[in-house]
Scaffold this active site. Structure first.
Site, PDB file in Angstrom:
ATOM      1  N   CYS A   1     -20.488  41.752  47.507  1.00  0.00           N
ATOM      2  CA  CYS A   1     -21.868  41.723  48.001  1.00  0.00           C
ATOM      3  C   CYS A   1     -22.778  42.565  47.116  1.00  0.00           C
ATOM      4  CB  CYS A   1     -21.936  42.187  49.449  1.00  0.00           C
ATOM      5  SG  CYS A   1     -21.281  43.839  49.748  1.00  0.00           S
TER       6      CYS A   1
ATOM      7  N   GLU B   1     -23.431  44.610  57.838  1.00  0.00           N
ATOM      8  CA  GLU B   1     -23.550  44.812  56.390  1.00  0.00           C
ATOM      9  C   GLU B   1     -23.368  43.433  55.781  1.00  0.00           C
ATOM     10  OE1 GLU B   1     -23.353  44.853  52.776  1.00  0.00           O
ATOM     11  OE2 GLU B   1     -21.234  45.261  53.144  1.00  0.00           O
TER      12      GLU B   1
ATOM     13  N   GLU C   1     -23.113  52.074  56.275  1.00  0.00           N
ATOM     14  CA  GLU C   1     -21.720  52.377  56.594  1.00  0.00           C
ATOM     15  C   GLU C   1     -21.207  53.433  55.634  1.00  0.00           C
ATOM     16  OE1 GLU C   1     -18.490  49.338  58.132  1.00  0.00           O
ATOM     17  OE2 GLU C   1     -18.615  49.242  55.954  1.00  0.00           O
TER      18      GLU C   1
ATOM     19  N   ASN D   1     -13.252  39.482  50.785  1.00  0.00           N
ATOM     20  CA  ASN D   1     -13.356  39.950  49.402  1.00  0.00           C
ATOM     21  C   ASN D   1     -12.728  41.326  49.176  1.00  0.00           C
ATOM     22  OD1 ASN D   1     -15.444  41.064  50.925  1.00  0.00           O
ATOM     23  ND2 ASN D   1     -16.918  41.023  49.249  1.00  0.00           N
TER      24      ASN D   1
END
Length: 466
Positions: free
Chosen positions: A272, A237, A444, A140
């Site tokens: 996400c 993640e 992150e 993505n």
């Protein structure tokens, strides 16, 4: 001899073949891991200022090809060209950010005089590279998320093996060539293209010290299981089902715009941290829905290479079919479609659903496409309860003019980040990004990842003080 297996890359909107790359088999992956060990020794031996200079050169070379990379990424990924330019710009900033972080990997002096009898001794800690890092990159936001992983690994003196997304690897193939042109040591930065078998090998092989994955929760669980046998560090993640809560004192037009820009017209809904569930208080529900439907109607769906396009094709026709099926399940459960719903191959017209039953199993799913399901609530505490019932905990948003209410709800939401009066589809490279529960627990970002990709060593000097 049989030909090596290849990955054919197509424009998801037109089906045009854009290129082919080799898919690695187990032998090629093992050879890459072996070469990375040597590359890491060279990378780790570089002083911090040289690692910083390398990352700065990479950023400058990517910047010089910014427009071509953005067009290539849009062609293979489906995101509108305006958004892929922004993604390449983010990657440039991330490389420059990690160039600075490379010179700020600090140790500590630990006061041993806190322990009786150790007053004359000196203890310091130093940070050293982990070794070889595997970076598993999703489709993505492949260029931006690659940068977060690869730049951090190199900044800390590691080697990095990058698995690009199989459906859109070509921009990363070009960037890998740029990294080589910038002077990275041989073996320190390699692409290892392929399917799930490559991901599993990278998790299993003992020559890899850490795996960083951005992807689905199912993939994260599998990678964590496979990495456990070698006790490698696994940084995850994962998925999200972000809630946006609109209170009765909110600016409803701004809240609707946050859904449009943060869900329907951002990454074609394939993010996400996109807004995936909308909870609206009864007093403003109808006004919010009217504004959302009005703004949705103005979105342009079509060729991702046109400057005027807001929503391009999803990554594949199969992805669009899954989105349409999820919408169908919500409608079957009682939701009412008030905008969109059409599908043409990989294109999905942005969908707005109202009267969504909060208990619907489909509402708990992560729908990866341009769909905005809206449910009602009477009391903000009810909205928090419904938001927290999700197995995911990436981000959430609260729209209210009451600062006390904003902080109260933010504290109660079980997520990694809360945005007040804005969309959840917000990620700045210098912020810790990640979430709770099935989102993986990892964070992150510039100041976090570079330390996570180092190991700490304690050095004690006996009788350092007379």
């Amino acid at each position: 001899m049989p030909a090596e297996p290849t990955i054919t890359v197509r424009n998801p909107g037109t089906g045009e073949v854009l290129g082919e790359i080799e898919a690695f088999d187990a032998a090629r992956v093992a050879a890459a891991v072996e070469a990375a060990a040597g590359g890491q020794r060279e990378m780790g031996a570089l002083p911090a200022h040289e690692r910083s200079a390398l990352l700065t050169r990479i950023a400058a070379l990517v910047e010089a090809e910014r427009d071509n990379l953005a067009r290539l990424l849009a062609s293979e990924n489906g995101k509108p060209i305006l958004q892929t330019r922004g993604e390449v710009d983010a990657a440039i900033r991330i490389f420059r950010g990690y160039a600075a972080e490379a010179t700020r990997i600090f140790g500590r002096q630990v006061p041993l005089d806190a322990v009786p009898g150790l007053e004359r001794h000196l203890a310091v800690t130093v940070r050293e590279p982990l070794g070889v890092v595997a970076a598993l990159v999703p489709f993505n936001y492949p260029v931006e998320l690659y940068a977060h992983k690869a730049a951090a690994a190199l900044a800390a003196g590691n080697a990095v093996l990058v698995q690009p997304p199989a459906r859109c690897p070509l921009a990363l193939v070009r960037i890998a060539a740029i990294v080589e042109e910038a002077g990275a040591p041989a073996g320190a930065h390699q692409l290892v293209p392929g399917g799930v078998e490559v991901s599993q090998l990278l998790a299993e092989l003992p020559g890899i010290a850490a795996v960083s994955l951005t992807g689905s929760t199912a993939a994260g669980r599998e990678i964590a299981r496979r990495g456990a046998d070698t006790l490698k560090k696994v940084l995850l993640e994962l998925g999200g089902n972000d809630a946006l809560i609109v209170c009765d004192d909110a600016d409803v037009d701004a809240a609707a715009q946050a859904v449009v820009l943060g869900r329907l017209a951002r990454g074609n809904g394939q993010i996400c941290c996109a807004v995936k569930r909308v909870y609206v208080q009864d007093g403003v529900h109808d006004a919010f829905v009217a504004s959302l439907v009005d703004q949705t109607a103005k979105l342009s769906v079509g060729d991702q290479l046109l400057e005027s396009t807001d929503v391009g094709p999803l990554i594949a026709t199969e992805a669009a079919e899954r989105v349409a099926a999820a919408v169908g399940r919500l409608v079957d459960d009682g939701a009412r479609m008030v905008a969109g719903g059409g599908r043409r191959d990989a294109f999905v017209d942005p969908v707005v659903l109202v009267d969504v039953p909060a208990q619907s199993p489909a509402f708990a799913e992560e729908i990866f496409g341009p769909v905005a399901p809206v449910a009602r609530f009477a009391d903000p505490a009810e909205a928090v309860r419904m938001a927290n019932e999700s197995p995911y905990g990436l981000q959430a948003a609260v729209f209210t003019r009451d600062v006390s209410r904003a902080f109260t709800l933010a504290k109660q939401l079980d997520v990694g980040g809360v945005v007040v009066n804005g969309s959840t589809a917000l990620r700045a490279e210098n912020l810790p990004f990640g979430g709770t529960k099935d989102t993986g627990g990892y964070r992150e970002g510039l100041h976090d990842t570079v330390l996570d990709l180092t190991k700490q060593k304690t050095i004690i000097v006996m009788d350092a003080f007379a």
